[in-house]
Design an enzyme around this catalytic site. Structure first.
Site, short mmCIF file in Angstrom:
data_model
loop_
_atom_site.label_atom_id
_atom_site.label_comp_id
_atom_site.label_asym_id
_atom_site.label_seq_id
_atom_site.Cartn_x
_atom_site.Cartn_y
_atom_site.Cartn_z
N LEU A 192 57.91 9.17 -31.19
CA LEU A 192 57.71 7.81 -31.67
C LEU A 192 56.41 7.29 -31.08
O LEU A 192 56.05 7.65 -29.95
CB LEU A 192 58.86 6.88 -31.24
N ASP A 193 55.70 6.44 -31.83
CA ASP A 193 54.50 5.82 -31.29
C ASP A 193 54.84 5.05 -30.02
O ASP A 193 55.97 4.56 -29.85
CB ASP A 193 53.90 4.83 -32.31
N ARG A 194 53.86 4.91 -29.16
CA ARG A 194 54.06 4.19 -27.90
C ARG A 194 54.62 2.79 -28.12
O ARG A 194 55.48 2.33 -27.37
CB ARG A 194 52.72 4.12 -27.16
#
Length: 316
Positions: free
Chosen positions: A141-143
């Protein structure tokens, strides 16, 4: 920081069979950056059954791995997990199976270290869950994205879950708040995506006819004044796919500091948002050993729920 004064010989167990030697070492050398692991393997300081190997060498049950003593400079070392982060992660496990677990990833935490990030979720979890010999990310998942993140606790489970991912047997549903009124008739956004770097080295993604095929299904969940809550399902798994496809459709996500607009920034402030409104709300996957479908849901974080409450109040 020393990770051992003497050479260690570690026998590979059944749970590590088939694992790459670099990942095997990363799980055992607490505080050691991956670049250093690569270096000691290339120099022949790591041996498997007394033979030199490459970083992508696959281990087998019963192999003996030579791990040299290491001293890591403070600036190189992976940061020790703080007590606050330890407690946060321990309380973020949504469901745990015999060979997998799903965590409700907090926004603002990268899934792995590197590129200036001293500690990521996977490194922190390996410190928190010292009872596990194996722990790897199944997907990312993106940060700035929160929500369902799947991890494998054994090599066979990782291989099975990766296979399910490749065969599109894993469904991911995201909730996103976008600018403007998303048209009900727009079901899919299909636009090829290409990764590129800015002058400062930051990685971005853009729509480009020469890029990789990417497709996202969008569905309107709730419409407000000037913003829309949508459900997004990535059919493909490209970097920043939902964010770039939404922006390409003319409806960038609120709180998006990479692909958003000034109007979106103003809308985010009005709703009290200080983060990206993108949340992996549910995840469905076949259980590795039985094949039965497992569905996990992650509740919206308080800040995102509060933004929706304000959006609804603006309609009243």
């Amino acid at each position: 920081m020393a990770d051992g004064r003497d050479v260690q010989w570690v026998e590979v167990g059944e749970g590590q069979s088939g694992q790459r030697v670099d990942n095997f070492l990363m799980a055992r050398l607490k505080g050691v950056p991956r670049a250093l692991v690569y270096r000691i393997v290339r120099k022949g300081e790591v041996r498997v059954n007394k033979k030199r190997v490459k970083v992508d060498h696959r281990l087998a049950t019963g192999d003996l791995v030579r791990i040299p003593p290491l001293r890591v400079a403070p600036r190189e070392a992976v940061k020790e997990v703080s007590e606050g982060l330890r407690n946060l992660l321990a309380g973020s496990v949504l469901v745990e199976g015999p060979d997998w677990l799903v965590i409700n990833k907090p926004a603002g935490l990268a899934v792995h270290g590197g590129s200036g990030v001293k500690i990521g979720l996977i490194e922190a979890l390996r410190q928190v869950r010292e009872d596990l010999d194996f722990l790897e990310l199944v997907h990312r998942l993106d940060r700035d994205t929160s929500g369902c993140l799947l991890l494998a606790k054994s090599r066979p489970a990782l291989l099975a879950l990766n296979d399910s991912l490749k065969k599109h047997q894993m469904d991911k549903q995201y909730l996103a708040l976008v600018g403007g009124r998303w048209p009900a008739r727009r079901d899919f956004v299909s636009a090829r995506l290409e990764r590129y770097e800015l002058a400062n080295g930051e990685r971005r993604v853009r729509v480009d006819p020469a890029g990789k095929v990417a497709r996202t299904r969008f569905a309107v969940r709730e419409a407000f004044a000037g913003v829309t809550l949508v459900e997004a399902e990535p059919i493909t798994g490209r970097t920043h796919q939902i964010r770039v496809h939404a922006a390409h459709a003319g409806h960038p996500l609120l709180g998006d500091d990479k692909y958003g607009t000034r109007e979106g920034e103003a809308q985010a402030r009005r709703l009290g948002l200080s983060r990206l409104f993108l949340h992996a709300a549910s995840l469905t996957f076949p259980e590795p050993s039985s094949g039965r479908p497992v569905q996990i849901r992650a509740p919206l974080p308080e800040e995102l729920e509060a933004a929706l409450v304000r959006a609804r109040a603006a309609l009243a």
